[in-house]
Design an enzyme around this catalytic site. Structure first.
Site, short mmCIF file in Angstrom:
data_model
loop_
_atom_site.label_atom_id
_atom_site.label_comp_id
_atom_site.label_asym_id
_atom_site.label_seq_id
_atom_site.Cartn_x
_atom_site.Cartn_y
_atom_site.Cartn_z
CG ASP A 142 37.28 -66.30 -55.23
OD1 ASP A 142 36.28 -66.26 -54.97
OD2 ASP A 142 38.19 -66.20 -54.47
CB THR A 201 43.19 -63.34 -49.22
OG1 THR A 201 43.77 -62.79 -50.25
CG2 THR A 201 42.99 -62.47 -47.97
CG ASN A 203 39.46 -60.29 -50.35
OD1 ASN A 203 38.94 -59.38 -50.03
ND2 ASN A 203 39.00 -61.39 -50.50
CB THR A 204 45.93 -60.30 -51.47
OG1 THR A 204 45.58 -60.51 -50.07
CG2 THR A 204 47.44 -59.63 -51.07
#
Length: 259
Positions: A109, A132, A9-10
């Site tokens: 993940d 995240t 996400n980051t």
């Protein structure tokens, strides 16, 4: 060489392997607005910056928890490397059993980390990823992914603190010298850091109680994993490349099955 890509996400984390040896690792920021050409350029440029010729990449695997950019990533890899990547899917053979857990309900993940932890350290193993979100997952001695806990990530929780209050500044997440703070910045750092430590110790303790067998190893990964590992004795080791190793292991299983 194998290019392994984990879309978070980051950040998008990448590793280049020559056999079992990791030759390079790098990160780029995850942005949904980037085109396939932009991603292709970034991948090529970062590989070259690590003194590796992009043409040396002969195979690619990627996992993602950001479905909106999967098409752009896939198109970039086909256009700029001429390779159809192996895309990690919850249904593929990762060397794990799923028991009663619905594989569609768990992020790629987490499965990649769990597959790597079990393959490298055996089981039962608890793997903690400080990303995240902070995730805690248990894999049994026979390789069954039991599941675990998803908690707010340190950066996300900290950002909520300073974005929701008018007078609290943004601070770096570090271990303060003492828990008794003398100013606002160190008081925030103490609160963030020791909340993470307390969360880790409480969740690990409960996971071990409910595991049904003695947990052999507890391994941490992710950006803040090293900081937390140094501050508690409940984590056995920190492996910053666990996800990359997991992608390599899964790719090799897929090649072996197809070969």
């Amino acid at each position: 060489m194998l290019l392994a890509i984990d879309v978070g996400n980051t950040n998008i984390t990448c590793g280049v392997f020559d056999g079992d040896e990791m030759m390079a690792t790098f990160r780029i920021t995850t942005k949904e607005s980037r085109t396939s050409d932009e991603y292709g350029f970034l991948f090529n440029n970062m590989i070259e910056k690590n003194r590796i010729k992009p043409s040396a990449v002969k195979s690619i695997i990627f996992s993602s928890v950001v479905p909106k950019i999967n098409y752009s990533i896939g198109s970039a890899l086909i256009k700029y490397f001429g390779i159809n990547p192996v895309i990690v899917d919850s249904q593929m053979d990762m060397g794990l059993g799923m028991g009663d857990y619905d594989p569609h309900q768990v992020g790629a993940d987490r499965l990649v980390d769990a597959a790597a932890a079990y393959a490298i350290y055996g089981g039962p193993v608890i793997v903690i990823d400080y990303g995240t979100a902070t995730t805690y997952d248990l894999v049994t001695s026979d390789g069954t992914f039991v599941g675990g806990v998803t908690a707010p990530g340190a950066q996300s929780a900290a950002a909520t603190l300073w974005k929701s209050t008018a007078q609290l500044p943004e601070v770096e997440i570090v271990k303060p010298e003492t828990v008794i703070a003398k100013n606002t910045v160190t008081s925030m750092q103490a609160g963030i850091y020791y909340t993470l430590i307390g969360q880790t110790e409480a969740i690990v303790r409960q996971l071990k109680e409910e595991a049904g067998e003695e947990v052999k190893t507890i391994v941490a990964t992710g950006g803040l994993g090293n900081l937390i590992t140094a501050g508690t004795n409940v984590i056995d080791l920190y492996n910053p490349n666990l996800t990359m190793e997991g992608l390599r292991i899964i790719y090799e299983r897929q090649v072996g099955k197809s070969g």
